[in-house]
Write an enzyme that holds these catalytic residues in place. Structure first.
Site, PDB file in Angstrom:
ATOM      1  CG  ASN A   9      69.647  18.644  87.122  1.00 61.06           C
ATOM      2  OD1 ASN A   9      68.700  18.136  87.845  1.00 61.06           O
ATOM      3  ND2 ASN A   9      69.409  19.976  86.887  1.00 61.06           N
ATOM      4  CE  LYS A  11      66.954  20.545  84.130  1.00 58.96           C
ATOM      5  NZ  LYS A  11      67.127  21.823  83.325  1.00 58.96           N
ATOM      6  CG  HIS A  99      69.929  24.513  88.071  1.00 58.69           C
ATOM      7  ND1 HIS A  99      68.941  25.182  87.186  1.00 58.69           N
ATOM      8  CD2 HIS A  99      70.379  23.411  87.242  1.00 58.69           C
ATOM      9  CE1 HIS A  99      68.915  24.417  86.260  1.00 58.69           C
ATOM     10  NE2 HIS A  99      69.860  23.451  86.071  1.00 58.69           N
ATOM     11  CD  GLU A 101      65.631  24.268  85.400  1.00 55.97           C
ATOM     12  OE1 GLU A 101      65.691  23.297  86.181  1.00 55.97           O
ATOM     13  OE2 GLU A 101      65.969  24.098  84.018  1.00 55.97           O
ATOM     14  CD  GLU A 173      73.665  23.776  83.817  1.00 50.93           C
ATOM     15  OE1 GLU A 173      73.553  22.711  83.241  1.00 50.93           O
ATOM     16  OE2 GLU A 173      72.597  24.209  84.539  1.00 50.93           O
ATOM     17  N   GLY A 179      67.573  23.561  78.399  1.00 53.69           N
ATOM     18  CA  GLY A 179      66.266  22.914  77.985  1.00 53.69           C
ATOM     19  C   GLY A 179      65.627  23.675  76.436  1.00 53.69           C
ATOM     20  CB  SER A 220      70.674  21.951  74.477  1.00 54.16           C
ATOM     21  OG  SER A 220      69.496  22.740  75.079  1.00 54.16           O
TER      22      SER A 220
HETATM   23  P1  PGA Z   1      69.315  20.601  79.798  1.00 54.91           P
HETATM   24  O1  PGA Z   1      69.296  21.173  81.353  1.00 54.91           O
HETATM   25  O2  PGA Z   1      70.305  19.376  79.780  1.00 54.91           O
HETATM   26  O3  PGA Z   1      67.805  19.998  79.871  1.00 54.91           O
HETATM   27  O4  PGA Z   1      69.557  21.938  78.876  1.00 54.91           O
HETATM   28  C1  PGA Z   1      70.505  21.141  81.919  1.00 54.91           C
HETATM   29  C2  PGA Z   1      70.594  21.557  83.310  1.00 54.91           C
HETATM   30  O5  PGA Z   1      69.706  22.408  83.631  1.00 54.91           O
HETATM   31  O6  PGA Z   1      71.309  21.280  84.079  1.00 54.91           O
END
Ligand code: PGA
Length: 268
Positions: A9, A11, A99, A101, A173, A179, A220
């Site tokens: 991903n 982003k 997601h 976010e 998640e 993150g 992460s």
């Molecule tokens: P990350 O994000 O690996 O940076 O923690 C995972 C995600 O948001 O799918």
């Protein structure tokens, strides 16, 4: 061992098509032959999907592509939106939906997510439904309740419309792990993933039987912890954010997946 799936991903990265192009090439070249039964899916920003698909085709890479989101209607007066039909016509195979976010910054509700999931299924794309609890909810021991509620609400439309489902990916998640570097302990992720599979089997008859359902971990993930997740048979892969746009780190992740899948018998 089951097929594993790794979804990158990206982003809202990188800032230019030139960089996106470079990322794709450097990640893929040399990996293709090794892929075997590992599915590697790249989910770049919408505007890079078409050029990257064309690039992958011209280089004959076995890359699969996913969108990071989509709308629920196929066409019409919906300014700024991208439909699952458009994605399908482009050759995109997956769409990430829900997601955290988007649930957070864009205030996407379970109602909206349920409509998107339905439309993704109707267009025969594979949805990657993201679920997970916040830090506060985990402190209160509510993670299973939250995830169960999200699954029931987000998959409600496919139950109402009695849609026949073939492929579904769910990504567990935990919001606090995304993150932050504070990844979920693999045993805890395993417990949640087994729980998600149980809920899907118990509550969604459309999903039982000979269907291809995968449940991934995300939050992460990096080259040091990836094998601790995917060594478990029940963890079908990972959704990787930050580490997926660091070329060397992502290549290391893929190598770890190959090593783990090939050399270790799956743990229950
Ligand atoms: P990350 O994000 O690996 O940076 O923690 C995972 C995600 O948001 O799918």
């Amino acid at each position: 061992m089951n097929n594993k799936i790794i979804i990158a991903n990206w982003k809202m990265n990188p800032a230019s098509l030139k960089e996106a192009d470079m990322l794709l090439k450097r990640i893929w070249l040399g990996q293709d032959k090794k892929l075997g039964n590992l599915d590697l899916v790249i989910a770049p920003p919408f505007i890079y999907l078409e050029p990257l698909l064309l690039k992958a085709k011209s280089l004959r890479l076995k890359a699969k592509f996913g969108a990071q989101d989509c709308f629920w209607e196929n066409q019409g007066a919906y300014t700024g939106e991208i439909s699952p039909l458009m994605l399908k016509n482009l050759g995109v195979e997956y769409a990430i939906v829900g997601h955290s976010e988007r649930r957070g910054y864009l205030k996407e509700t379970d109602e909206i997510i349920a409509q998107k999931i339905k439309s993704v299924f109707e267009n025969k794309l594979t949805p990657v439904l993201c679920v997970g609890e916040t830090a506060k909810q985990r402190e209160g021991g509510l993670q299973k309740n939250i995830v169960q509620e999200q699954l029931q609400r987000d998959l409600k439309e496919i139950v109402n419309c009695k849609l026949k489902i073939k492929n579904l990916v769910v990504a567990y998640e935990p919001v606090w792990a995304i993150g932050t570097g504070n990844y979920c302990q693999p045993e805890e992720a395993l417990e949640m993933i087994k729980f998600i599979k149980e809920i899907l089997n118990l509550n969604f008859s459309q999903l039982s039987g000979e269907k291809n359902i995968k449940v991934l971990y995300g939050g992460s993930v990096d080259s040091k912890n990836i094998s601790n997740y995917i060594k478990y048979q029940d963890i079908d892969g990972a959704l990787v954010g930050g580490a997926s746009i660091k070329i060397n780190e992502f290549k290391k992740i893929i190598n770890e997946v190959f090593k783990t899948v090939k050399t270790e018998p799956a743990q229950k």
